[in-house]
Design a protein around this motif. Structure first.
Motif, PDB file in Angstrom:
ATOM      1  N   MET A   1      32.419  34.531  34.434  1.00  0.00           N
ATOM      2  CA  MET A   1      32.855  35.926  34.390  1.00  0.00           C
ATOM      3  C   MET A   1      33.728  36.217  33.177  1.00  0.00           C
ATOM      4  N   THR A   2      34.542  35.222  32.832  1.00  0.00           N
ATOM      5  CA  THR A   2      35.460  35.440  31.704  1.00  0.00           C
ATOM      6  C   THR A   2      34.715  35.646  30.388  1.00  0.00           C
ATOM      7  N   TYR A   3      33.442  35.241  30.330  1.00  0.00           N
ATOM      8  CA  TYR A   3      32.701  35.357  29.065  1.00  0.00           C
ATOM      9  C   TYR A   3      31.802  36.578  28.981  1.00  0.00           C
ATOM     10  N   LEU A   4      31.742  37.387  30.051  1.00  0.00           N
ATOM     11  CA  LEU A   4      30.799  38.512  30.059  1.00  0.00           C
ATOM     12  C   LEU A   4      31.443  39.795  29.553  1.00  0.00           C
ATOM     13  N   ASP A   5      30.602  40.707  29.062  1.00  0.00           N
ATOM     14  CA  ASP A   5      31.062  42.051  28.694  1.00  0.00           C
ATOM     15  C   ASP A   5      30.493  43.050  29.698  1.00  0.00           C
ATOM     16  N   PRO A 148      21.294  44.881  42.021  1.00  0.00           N
ATOM     17  CA  PRO A 148      20.833  46.216  42.444  1.00  0.00           C
ATOM     18  C   PRO A 148      19.369  46.212  42.882  1.00  0.00           C
ATOM     19  N   ASP A 149      18.559  45.258  42.364  1.00  0.00           N
ATOM     20  CA  ASP A 149      17.144  45.235  42.763  1.00  0.00           C
ATOM     21  C   ASP A 149      16.928  44.506  44.100  1.00  0.00           C
ATOM     22  N   GLY A 150      18.029  44.109  44.762  1.00  0.00           N
ATOM     23  CA  GLY A 150      17.893  43.502  46.086  1.00  0.00           C
ATOM     24  C   GLY A 150      17.787  41.984  46.084  1.00  0.00           C
ATOM     25  N   GLU A 151      17.575  41.387  44.904  1.00  0.00           N
ATOM     26  CA  GLU A 151      17.467  39.919  44.829  1.00  0.00           C
ATOM     27  C   GLU A 151      18.864  39.302  44.795  1.00  0.00           C
ATOM     28  N   PHE A 152      18.976  38.043  45.227  1.00  0.00           N
ATOM     29  CA  PHE A 152      20.244  37.331  45.049  1.00  0.00           C
ATOM     30  C   PHE A 152      20.569  37.240  43.564  1.00  0.00           C
ATOM     31  N   PHE A 153      21.862  37.239  43.226  1.00  0.00           N
ATOM     32  CA  PHE A 153      22.241  36.921  41.845  1.00  0.00           C
ATOM     33  C   PHE A 153      21.801  35.482  41.556  1.00  0.00           C
ATOM     34  N   ALA A 154      21.587  35.178  40.286  1.00  0.00           N
ATOM     35  CA  ALA A 154      21.263  33.795  39.910  1.00  0.00           C
ATOM     36  C   ALA A 154      22.397  32.902  40.413  1.00  0.00           C
ATOM     37  N   LYS A 155      22.065  31.677  40.765  1.00  0.00           N
ATOM     38  CA  LYS A 155      23.087  30.770  41.293  1.00  0.00           C
ATOM     39  C   LYS A 155      24.244  30.582  40.313  1.00  0.00           C
ATOM     40  N   GLU A 156      23.939  30.669  39.014  1.00  0.00           N
ATOM     41  CA  GLU A 156      24.986  30.479  37.991  1.00  0.00           C
ATOM     42  C   GLU A 156      26.120  31.492  38.164  1.00  0.00           C
ATOM     43  N   VAL A 157      25.776  32.688  38.676  1.00  0.00           N
ATOM     44  CA  VAL A 157      26.812  33.706  38.877  1.00  0.00           C
ATOM     45  C   VAL A 157      27.788  33.217  39.953  1.00  0.00           C
ATOM     46  N   SER A 158      27.231  32.674  41.040  1.00  0.00           N
ATOM     47  CA  SER A 158      28.104  32.125  42.088  1.00  0.00           C
ATOM     48  C   SER A 158      28.915  30.960  41.537  1.00  0.00           C
ATOM     49  N   TYR A 159      28.255  30.081  40.777  1.00  0.00           N
ATOM     50  CA  TYR A 159      28.978  28.917  40.243  1.00  0.00           C
ATOM     51  C   TYR A 159      30.165  29.373  39.385  1.00  0.00           C
ATOM     52  N   GLY A 160      29.918  30.394  38.555  1.00  0.00           N
ATOM     53  CA  GLY A 160      30.968  30.900  37.666  1.00  0.00           C
ATOM     54  C   GLY A 160      32.165  31.383  38.480  1.00  0.00           C
ATOM     55  N   TRP A 161      31.873  32.143  39.518  1.00  0.00           N
ATOM     56  CA  TRP A 161      32.924  32.634  40.406  1.00  0.00           C
ATOM     57  C   TRP A 161      33.663  31.465  41.054  1.00  0.00           C
ATOM     58  N   VAL A 163      33.877  28.322  40.194  1.00  0.00           N
ATOM     59  CA  VAL A 163      34.703  27.508  39.281  1.00  0.00           C
ATOM     60  C   VAL A 163      35.993  28.263  38.958  1.00  0.00           C
ATOM     61  N   ALA A 164      35.879  29.576  38.722  1.00  0.00           N
ATOM     62  CA  ALA A 164      37.087  30.362  38.400  1.00  0.00           C
ATOM     63  C   ALA A 164      38.078  30.302  39.565  1.00  0.00           C
ATOM     64  N   ILE A 165      37.588  30.478  40.777  1.00  0.00           N
ATOM     65  CA  ILE A 165      38.477  30.470  41.945  1.00  0.00           C
ATOM     66  C   ILE A 165      39.076  29.079  42.151  1.00  0.00           C
ATOM     67  N   SER A 166      38.225  28.059  41.988  1.00  0.00           N
ATOM     68  CA  SER A 166      38.684  26.696  42.275  1.00  0.00           C
ATOM     69  C   SER A 166      39.616  26.149  41.205  1.00  0.00           C
ATOM     70  N   THR A 167      39.654  26.765  40.040  1.00  0.00           N
ATOM     71  CA  THR A 167      40.546  26.255  38.987  1.00  0.00           C
ATOM     72  C   THR A 167      41.709  27.239  38.810  1.00  0.00           C
ATOM     73  N   ALA A 168      41.392  28.456  38.343  1.00  0.00           N
ATOM     74  CA  ALA A 168      42.438  29.468  38.099  1.00  0.00           C
ATOM     75  C   ALA A 168      43.179  29.826  39.371  1.00  0.00           C
ATOM     76  N   GLY A 169      42.532  29.602  40.523  1.00  0.00           N
ATOM     77  CA  GLY A 169      43.081  30.073  41.781  1.00  0.00           C
ATOM     78  C   GLY A 169      44.252  29.296  42.328  1.00  0.00           C
ATOM     79  N   HIS A 170      44.589  28.123  41.784  1.00  0.00           N
ATOM     80  CA  HIS A 170      45.743  27.426  42.372  1.00  0.00           C
ATOM     81  C   HIS A 170      46.690  26.800  41.368  1.00  0.00           C
ATOM     82  N   ASP A 171      46.157  26.205  40.279  1.00  0.00           N
ATOM     83  CA  ASP A 171      47.022  25.530  39.311  1.00  0.00           C
ATOM     84  C   ASP A 171      48.052  26.493  38.722  1.00  0.00           C
ATOM     85  N   THR A 172      47.574  27.703  38.421  1.00  0.00           N
ATOM     86  CA  THR A 172      48.434  28.768  37.901  1.00  0.00           C
ATOM     87  C   THR A 172      49.567  29.082  38.859  1.00  0.00           C
ATOM     88  N   THR A 173      49.217  29.170  40.145  1.00  0.00           N
ATOM     89  CA  THR A 173      50.198  29.587  41.148  1.00  0.00           C
ATOM     90  C   THR A 173      51.204  28.468  41.416  1.00  0.00           C
TER      91      THR A 173
END
Ligand code: HEM
Length: 329
Positions: A1-5, A148-161, A163-173
Motif C-alpha cells: 500500500m505504501t508504494y501505490l498512488d 468493484p468488478d466483484g472478484e477478490f483482490f489479487a492475493k498480493e493486495v492482502s499480503y501487502g496489508w 505485512v504492513a499490519i504485522s510490521t508497522a502495527g506493533h514495533d512502532t507502538t
C-alpha cells in the motif's frame, strides 16, 4: 500500500479504512484494556522490578493487541516478532538472519526479500483459511475484500496489508511506549503530574509520539514541480521525508528538544501526512493511552539504571534495550 498512488491506493486503503476509524475501534476498548492488564500482571510484580523495559515489557503488548485483532493465533506471535525484527533490522547486527551474508547493502536487500518471502508463505495460508471460513477479525475483512468488478483482490493486495499490519502495527507502538517511560523516568515532576491526573495521558501519548518518532523516514517521489520554502522541487525528484527532524523543527515547536507534557499545540507528523498518513494512528494512540492509564497509577517510581541502546536503523525503531527500575508499590 505504501508504494501505490491514487486511485489504486485509495481503493486498497478503503478495504479496511472503516475498521481503523475511532468510532469502530471503540468496540475493542475493553478487550485492549484486558490485554494491557494482562501484560502488566504477567510481566511486572508488586514491589521493585528491575528489567529491560523494551525486551521484558514494552515489546509484547502492542504485538499481542494487533495480532489478536488481526486474527493471528498467540502461538504464532513469536514468529511475527522475529520476522518484524528482521524486516526493520537489515542494518542491525542484533537482527540478522542466519541465511544471509553479513551487514552490506546487498545483504540488507537479501534479508528484506527473504523476510518478505517468509511473511508471504505464512499469509498465503491465512488468506486461504479466512476465505474458506471468515471470522470476526481484520484478516477476514482483508482476505475477503472484492474489487468493484466483484472478484477478490489479487492475493498480493492482502499480503501487502498483512505485512504492513504485522510490521508497522506493533514495533512502532512498543518503541513509543518504551520511549515514553524513559522520558518520564528522567522527568519526575512530569511523571508525578500525569500519575496524579490520568486525564493528561492523551497529551503524554501525543508528546511521546513527537519525541520518539519511531518511523524515521519514508521515501517519496515528486509528481509535479513545486516550490517549497524557497526550494525548487522538480517532478521526479526523490525525497527522504525525515519525520524526526520535522518533529524537532524549531519553526513549529518551542523548545523542540524538551519533552513537555503540556505542549500545545502539538502538531507533530509522527504518523506522516497526506493520503498515505498512517491508518493505524487511532489504534496506536488507543493502545498507548490504555496501557499508560493502567500502568501509571500503579507505579510509585521509575528510574533508569543502565545504559540505553537503540536499534541500528534508518527506517523504524527506537530503544533496543533500557535497564529500568519500576516500583509498583
Ligand atoms: C506509534 C505508532 C505508529 C507510528 C508512529 C506510525 C507511523 C507511520 C508513518 C510515518 C507512516 C507513513 C505515512 C506517510 O507516508 O505519510 C505509516 C503508514 C502506515 N501505517 Fe503506521 N504508524 C504507527 C502504528 C501503526 C499501526 C498500529 C498500524 C496498523 C495496525 C499501522 C499501519 C500502517 C499502514 C498500513 C501504513 C501505510 C498507509 C498508506 O500507505 O496509506 N501503523 N505509519
Amino acid at each position: 500500500m505504501t508504494y501505490l498512488d491514487p486511485p489504486e491506493h485509495t481503493m486498497v486503503k478503503d478495504i479496511a479504512n472503516e475498521w481503523f476509524r475511532p468510532a469502530s475501534l471503540k468496540k475493542w476498548e475493553d478487550r485492549i484494556r484486558e490485554l494491557a492488564r494482562q501484560a502488566i500482571a504477567e510481566r511486572l510484580r508488586p514491589g521493585v522490578n528491575e528489567l529491560d523495559v523494551v525486551g521484558d515489557f514494552a515489546l509484547f503488548y502492542p504485538l499481542h493487541v494487533v495480532m489478536s485483532l488481526f486474527g493471528v493465533p498467540a502461538e504464532d506471535e513469536p514468529r511475527m516478532m522475529a520476522l518484524t525484527q528482521e524486516f526493520f533490522g537489515t542494518a542491525d547486527p542484533e537482527a540478522q538472519r542466519e541465511d544471509v551474508a553479513a551487514l552490506t547493502p546487498e545483504a540488507a536487500a537479501q534479508q528484506w526479500s527473504a523476510t518478505i518471502r517468509d511473511f508471504y508463505a505464512y499469509f498465503d495460508l491465512l488468506v486461504e483459511s479466512r476465505r474458506a471460513e471468515p471470522k470476526d477479525d481484520l484478516a477476514s475483512i482483508i482476505a475477503n475484500a472484492r474489487r468493484p468488478d466483484g472478484e477478490f483482490f489479487a492475493k498480493e493486495v492482502s499480503y501487502g496489508w498483512f505485512v504492513a499490519i504485522s510490521t508497522a502495527g506493533h514495533d512502532t507502538t512498543s518503541s513509543t511506549l518504551a520511549g515514553i517511560l524513559e522520558a518520564l523516568a528522567h522527568r519526575p515532576e512530569q511523571f508525578a503530574r500525569v500519575r496524579a491526573n490520568p486525564a493528561l495521558v492523551p497529551d503524554l501519548v501525543n508528546e511521546g509520539l513527537r519525541w520518539v518518532s519511531p518511523v524515521k523516514h519514508f521515501a517519496r517521489q515528486a509528481t509535479q514541480d513545486y516550490v517549497l520554502r524557497g526550494q525548487q522541487i522538480t517532478k521526479g525528484d526523490r525525497f527522504m521525508l525525515l519525520y524526526q527532524s520535522a518533529n524537532r523543527d524549531t519553526d513549529i515547536f518551542d523548545a523542540s528538544d524538551e519533552f513537555r507534557l503540556d505542549r500545545k499545540p502539538n502538531r507533530h507528523i509522527a504518523f506522516g501526512y497526506g493520503p498515505h498518513m498512517c491508518i493505524g494512528q487511532h489504534l496506536a494512540k488507543q493502545e498507548l493511552r490504555i496501557m499508560l492509564e493502567e500502568l501509571l497509577p500503579r507505579l510509585t517510581s521509575i528510574e533508569v539504571v543502565g545504559d540505553r541502546r537503540v536499534v541500528q536503523t534508518n527506517f523504524v525503531g527506537g530503544l533496543r534495550r533500557l535497564p529500568i527500575r519500576l516500583d509498583l508499590g
